[in-house]
Enzyme design. Structure first.
Site, PDB file in Angstrom:
ATOM      1  N   ASP A 169       0.950  -1.140  -0.112  1.00 32.82           N
ATOM      2  CA  ASP A 169      -0.025   0.010  -0.173  1.00 32.82           C
ATOM      3  C   ASP A 169       0.708   1.224  -0.071  1.00 32.82           C
ATOM      4  O   ASP A 169       2.148   1.219   0.554  1.00 32.82           O
ATOM      5  CB  ASP A 169      -0.973   0.104   1.099  1.00 32.82           C
ATOM      6  CG  ASP A 169      -1.910   1.513   1.363  1.00 32.82           C
ATOM      7  OD1 ASP A 169      -2.353   1.545   0.429  1.00 32.82           O
ATOM      8  OD2 ASP A 169      -1.780   2.065   2.442  1.00 32.82           O
TER       9      ASP A 169
ATOM     10  N   ASP B  57      -0.181   5.081   0.907  1.00 33.03           N
ATOM     11  CA  ASP B  57      -0.192   5.802   1.763  1.00 33.03           C
ATOM     12  C   ASP B  57      -0.446   5.513   3.152  1.00 33.03           C
ATOM     13  O   ASP B  57      -1.290   4.419   3.573  1.00 33.03           O
ATOM     14  CB  ASP B  57      -2.013   6.529   1.433  1.00 33.03           C
ATOM     15  CG  ASP B  57      -2.029   7.620   0.490  1.00 33.03           C
ATOM     16  OD1 ASP B  57      -1.167   8.319   0.233  1.00 33.03           O
ATOM     17  OD2 ASP B  57      -3.078   7.598  -0.201  1.00 33.03           O
TER      18      ASP B  57
END
Length: 198
Positions: A23, A25
């Site tokens: 991922d 963010d």
């Protein structure tokens, strides 16, 4: 289940993997903190507080869905679209200042997604080092996530998940992850059949 010491909860067996999916963010880039700054600036205009409880409700959601939650929970006099427009204006200014999270450069990284252009422009060196996957056969992926709904999605896809949650996140929301770490610096690739760090 793996063997365990008396009195401890069972530890799941960790399966060997071939690829790592990260991922972005809040896990690769320190953007979750910046989202908090942005939304608090907007909420300040209406005398509202963007609290950790609200943030936990929107972590990992799509932008429009997150905006809807913020508008409803904080009773903001904006539509979700208006909130999103305001936040994107502020993102243009603040996202280029995002820094890497600790431990990122230790990891060999694979990614099936993409960096939004503003973030990519500021971190092109690391983007260039990513291995962009097509759809090869016999791929067994290990997902790295910081958001509970990201963990749920990875598990639903049949993948193992290493979660690196914000320290303020309720521990109950980390229980489904295959492995929970305080930082990417704590990741030991050999646990998943990968070569150890040099």
């Amino acid at each position: 289940m793996a063997s365990q010491a008396p009195g401890l909860a069972p530890t799941p067996l960790l399966q060997p993997v071939t690829h790592l999916l990260f991922d972005m963010d809040g896990l690769l880039l320190d953007t979750e903190r910046l989202y908090s700054v942005i939304f608090q600036e907007i909420c300040d205009c209406f005398g509202k507080k963007y609290t950790w409880d609200v943030k936990a409700m929107v972590m990992g959601k799509k932008a429009l869905d997150a905006a809807q939650v913020i508008v409803e929970v904080l009773d903001l006099p904006l539509t979700k679209e208006e909130l999103l427009i305001e936040s994107k204006k502020k993102q243009e200014q603040i996202f280029p200042t995002a820094t890497f999270m600790p431990g990122l450069l230790n990891c060999g990284i694979s990614n099936t997604g993409y960096f939004p252009k503003k973030k990519e422009a500021m971190h092109s060196g690391i983007v260039d080092s990513f291995i962009w996957l097509s759809t090869p056969m016999n791929v067994i992926c290990l997902v790295f996530e910081d958001a509970p709904n990201g963990v749920e999605a990875a598990l639903a896809a049949g993948m193992q998940v290493v979660m690196v949650p914000d320290e303020q996140l309720n521990p109950e929301l980390t229980r489904k992850a295959t492995l929970v770490l305080k930082s990417l610096e704590d990741f030991k690739p050999e646990l998943f059949g990968l070569p150890p760090y040099d």
